[in-house]
Enzyme design. Structure first.
Site, mmCIF file in Angstrom:
data_model
loop_
_atom_site.group_PDB
_atom_site.id
_atom_site.type_symbol
_atom_site.label_atom_id
_atom_site.label_comp_id
_atom_site.label_asym_id
_atom_site.label_seq_id
_atom_site.Cartn_x
_atom_site.Cartn_y
_atom_site.Cartn_z
ATOM 1 C CB SER A 128 -0.847 -0.028 1.276
ATOM 2 O OG SER A 128 -1.418 1.227 1.532
ATOM 3 C CE1 TYR A 152 -3.540 -2.566 5.812
ATOM 4 C CE2 TYR A 152 -3.237 -0.247 5.283
ATOM 5 C CZ TYR A 152 -3.470 -1.550 4.877
ATOM 6 O OH TYR A 152 -3.616 -1.831 3.541
ATOM 7 C CE LYS A 156 -1.175 -4.261 3.456
ATOM 8 N NZ LYS A 156 -1.476 -5.618 2.983
HETATM 9 P P1 NAD Z 1 -10.820 -7.166 1.574
HETATM 10 O O1 NAD Z 1 -10.989 -7.126 3.047
HETATM 11 O O2 NAD Z 1 -11.988 -6.885 0.723
HETATM 12 O O3 NAD Z 1 -10.226 -8.582 1.133
HETATM 13 C C1 NAD Z 1 -9.355 -9.321 1.950
HETATM 14 C C2 NAD Z 1 -9.873 -10.751 1.990
HETATM 15 O O4 NAD Z 1 -8.996 -11.533 2.798
HETATM 16 C C3 NAD Z 1 -11.265 -10.871 2.599
HETATM 17 O O5 NAD Z 1 -12.064 -11.644 1.743
HETATM 18 C C4 NAD Z 1 -11.034 -11.579 3.934
HETATM 19 O O6 NAD Z 1 -12.120 -12.402 4.277
HETATM 20 C C5 NAD Z 1 -9.772 -12.355 3.644
HETATM 21 N N1 NAD Z 1 -8.905 -12.650 4.794
HETATM 22 C C6 NAD Z 1 -8.474 -11.784 5.751
HETATM 23 N N2 NAD Z 1 -7.646 -12.414 6.581
HETATM 24 C C7 NAD Z 1 -7.532 -13.696 6.154
HETATM 25 C C8 NAD Z 1 -6.801 -14.830 6.589
HETATM 26 N N3 NAD Z 1 -6.019 -14.774 7.670
HETATM 27 N N4 NAD Z 1 -6.915 -15.972 5.904
HETATM 28 C C9 NAD Z 1 -7.714 -16.047 4.814
HETATM 29 N N5 NAD Z 1 -8.435 -15.010 4.350
HETATM 30 C C10 NAD Z 1 -8.338 -13.849 5.018
HETATM 31 O O7 NAD Z 1 -9.609 -6.180 1.238
HETATM 32 P P2 NAD Z 1 -9.118 -5.651 -0.173
HETATM 33 O O8 NAD Z 1 -9.544 -4.242 -0.316
HETATM 34 O O9 NAD Z 1 -9.470 -6.632 -1.232
HETATM 35 O O10 NAD Z 1 -7.557 -5.632 0.066
HETATM 36 C C11 NAD Z 1 -6.736 -6.733 -0.320
HETATM 37 C C12 NAD Z 1 -5.313 -6.440 0.126
HETATM 38 O O11 NAD Z 1 -4.886 -5.217 -0.460
HETATM 39 C C13 NAD Z 1 -5.152 -6.275 1.635
HETATM 40 O O12 NAD Z 1 -3.931 -6.886 2.021
HETATM 41 C C14 NAD Z 1 -5.059 -4.786 1.821
HETATM 42 O O13 NAD Z 1 -4.280 -4.417 2.940
HETATM 43 C C15 NAD Z 1 -4.363 -4.361 0.537
HETATM 44 N N6 NAD Z 1 -4.661 -2.948 0.153
HETATM 45 C C16 NAD Z 1 -5.965 -2.577 -0.006
HETATM 46 C C17 NAD Z 1 -6.256 -1.245 -0.295
HETATM 47 C C18 NAD Z 1 -7.686 -0.791 -0.431
HETATM 48 O O14 NAD Z 1 -7.935 0.408 -0.270
HETATM 49 N N7 NAD Z 1 -8.633 -1.672 -0.740
HETATM 50 C C19 NAD Z 1 -5.216 -0.301 -0.451
HETATM 51 C C20 NAD Z 1 -3.897 -0.744 -0.317
HETATM 52 C C21 NAD Z 1 -3.635 -2.080 -0.017
HETATM 53 N N1 UFG Z 2 -12.563 11.436 3.363
HETATM 54 C C1 UFG Z 2 -13.595 12.286 3.726
HETATM 55 N N2 UFG Z 2 -14.716 11.721 4.245
HETATM 56 C C2 UFG Z 2 -14.864 10.391 4.438
HETATM 57 C C3 UFG Z 2 -13.809 9.532 4.062
HETATM 58 C C4 UFG Z 2 -12.667 10.103 3.532
HETATM 59 O O1 UFG Z 2 -13.492 13.493 3.592
HETATM 60 O O2 UFG Z 2 -15.905 9.951 4.935
HETATM 61 C C5 UFG Z 2 -11.351 12.026 2.739
HETATM 62 C C6 UFG Z 2 -10.071 11.775 3.527
HETATM 63 O O3 UFG Z 2 -9.885 12.764 4.499
HETATM 64 C C7 UFG Z 2 -9.033 11.786 2.403
HETATM 65 C C8 UFG Z 2 -9.784 11.228 1.198
HETATM 66 O O4 UFG Z 2 -11.173 11.397 1.496
HETATM 67 O O5 UFG Z 2 -8.666 13.112 2.110
HETATM 68 C C9 UFG Z 2 -9.518 9.759 0.957
HETATM 69 O O6 UFG Z 2 -9.763 9.033 2.157
HETATM 70 P P1 UFG Z 2 -9.883 7.446 2.178
HETATM 71 O O7 UFG Z 2 -10.221 7.050 3.581
HETATM 72 O O8 UFG Z 2 -10.776 6.975 1.095
HETATM 73 O O9 UFG Z 2 -8.409 6.960 1.792
HETATM 74 P P2 UFG Z 2 -7.022 7.259 2.500
HETATM 75 O O10 UFG Z 2 -6.123 7.833 1.461
HETATM 76 O O11 UFG Z 2 -7.167 8.005 3.750
HETATM 77 O O12 UFG Z 2 -6.550 5.794 2.910
HETATM 78 C C10 UFG Z 2 -6.488 4.739 1.961
HETATM 79 C C11 UFG Z 2 -6.638 3.412 2.679
HETATM 80 C C12 UFG Z 2 -5.476 3.207 3.598
HETATM 81 C C13 UFG Z 2 -4.194 3.340 2.845
HETATM 82 C C14 UFG Z 2 -4.134 4.649 2.102
HETATM 83 C C15 UFG Z 2 -2.915 4.717 1.229
HETATM 84 O O13 UFG Z 2 -7.829 3.403 3.439
HETATM 85 O O14 UFG Z 2 -5.544 1.904 4.120
HETATM 86 O O15 UFG Z 2 -5.276 4.799 1.264
HETATM 87 O O16 UFG Z 2 -2.935 3.672 0.319
HETATM 88 F F1 UFG Z 2 -3.182 3.281 3.733
#
Ligand code: NAD
Ligand code: UFG
Length: 337
Positions: A128, A152, A156
């Site tokens: 991330s 978190y 990572k």
């Molecule tokens: P998500 O929660 O939708 O998907 C994760 C999946 O993993 C879920 O289906 C959950 O049930 C499963 N899971 C969690 N722990 C587990 C375990 N121990 N064993 C087996 N299954 C397990 O999340 P996502 O948005 O699809 O994110 C996927 C990955 O990408 C995560 O590692 C997250 O940290 C990373 N990531 C996501 C974002 C985002 O904004 N979505 C941004 C940056 C990084």
């Molecule tokens: N925001 C609002 N109102 C809300 C939610 C978000 O104003 O209800 C604003 C935040 O302040 C920020 C922007 O919208 O300025 C984006 O916020 P998000 O929560 O959608 O995303 P972030 O960039 O804060 O965080 C996301 C993931 C994190 C990850 C990060 C960098 O949630 O896990 O991107 O990858 F670490």
């Protein structure tokens, strides 16, 4: 095209994993889902069958279960793993860091053991942009220093470091680390998308739930940031583009045999207000919002330098903010969740 290799997707029924599943099938791979359904629903599997028109091989289980993972890898002749499984809520990680250390760190160690024991050493890891903490340069390059702002983000960084150590210990490890920026949007079928349990933490799902009437008003966290309109700026990337980036990463690992760490973003930043305006057009309604205090731990601006992904993976994002809003709205208004 691929040679039809079998690919294990841990967390494959989650948001990013499910979209990547479809992209892998379309690219000729044979993906296999392992998920403990702690943050996704089993109906995703049926939806994936509808989208792909094929049975979906899947198993309910946890990445900390080394013998189960090993059995799945060996039985299915898994050529590579995409590791999506993990928890991702910043606020929850602050409240309960041990939950995050256990799942994200012990879960990854469990996977490593199973992969090492079965000599499957090709991995794509979901990292991330959070690893950059409060970035010292914009756009952010992969060389920018890493720093964590919460547990978190710490998990990572530790996962990335563990991957680097493994590659040193055994050069057969081929690790593709993808640092996602802000994934949003949904599959154009409207059948799969982001399905948060409880009130969403992130902007796009929150906005979508306000638009559909599930939530009364969008709170915008701060309008006094040093940005053109005072609201936070992020690099939103369509989950379909992100899914394609995984396919490109996998092909690159197979082709070159070398690992890499790349930013996966569009290289462009949009403010919260930009997203609100674009979403209003997509859903044809005005969105009630109010400015409130900044959210603790938020940064002003975060967007990628996406050049390395283009050069190394021959991948770049194609879909626009308009596409992201239209597809998020289609998914939300279907209300399949
Ligand atoms: P998500 O929660 O939708 O998907 C994760 C999946 O993993 C879920 O289906 C959950 O049930 C499963 N899971 C969690 N722990 C587990 C375990 N121990 N064993 C087996 N299954 C397990 O999340 P996502 O948005 O699809 O994110 C996927 C990955 O990408 C995560 O590692 C997250 O940290 C990373 N990531 C996501 C974002 C985002 O904004 N979505 C941004 C940056 C990084
Ligand atoms: N925001 C609002 N109102 C809300 C939610 C978000 O104003 O209800 C604003 C935040 O302040 C920020 C922007 O919208 O300025 C984006 O916020 P998000 O929560 O959608 O995303 P972030 O960039 O804060 O965080 C996301 C993931 C994190 C990850 C990060 C960098 O949630 O896990 O991107 O990858 F670490």
């Amino acid at each position: 095209m691929s040679d039809g290799q079998s690919i294990l997707l841990t967390g494959g029924s989650g948001y990013v994993g499910s979209h990547t599943y479809v992209a892998l099938v379309q690219a000729g791979f044979k993906p296999y889902i392992l998920d403990n359904f702690s943050n996704s629903k089993k109906n995703v599997v049926e939806r994936l069958e509808r989208i792909t028109g094929l049975p979906v091989p899947w198993h309910e289980g946890d990445t900390r279960d080394v013998s189960l993972l090993q059995e799945i890898i060996v039985k299915n002749d898994i050529a590579a793993v995409m590791h999506f499984a993990g928890f991702k809520s910043v606020s929850e990680s602050v409240a309960n860091p041990l939950k995050y250390f256990d799942n994200n760190l012990a879960g990854m160690i469990g996977l490593f053991k199973a992969m090492e024991n079965s000599a499957c050493r090709t991995l794509v890891f979901s990292s991330s942009a959070t690893v950059y903490g409060d970035p010292i340069e914009i756009p952010i390059t992969e060389k920018s220093p890493k720093n964590f702002l919460n547990p978190y983000g710490y998990t990572k960084i530790v996962c990335e470091e563990m991957l680097a150590s493994l590659s040193v210990s055994n050069t057969q490890w081929r690790n593709g680390v993808l640092r996602y920026f802000n994934p949003v949007g949904a599959h154009p079928s409207g059948l799969i998308g982001e399905d948060p349990s409880g009130p969403p933490n992130n902007l796009m799902p929150y906005l979508a739930q306000v638009a559909v009437g599930k939530l009364p008003i969008l709170n915008i966290y701060g309008n006094d940031y040093p940005t053109p309109d005072g609201t936070g700026v992020r690099d939103y990337i369509h989950v379909q583009d992100l899914a394609e980036a995984h396919v490109a990463a996998l092909k690159t690992l197979f082709k070159t045999g070398s690992g890499f760490t790349v930013n996966i973003g569009t290289g462009r930043g949009y403010s919260v207000m930009d997203v609100v305006y674009e979403f209003e057009i997509a859903c044809g309604k005005s969105i009630p919002y109010q400015f409130v205090e900044r959210r603790s731990g938020d940064i002003a601006v975060c967007y990628a330098d996406a050049t390395l992904a283009k050069n190394l993976l021959n991948w770049n994002a194609k879909l626009s903010l308009t596409d992201m809003c239209i597809d998020s709205w289609r998914w939300q208004s279907n209300d399949f969740s």
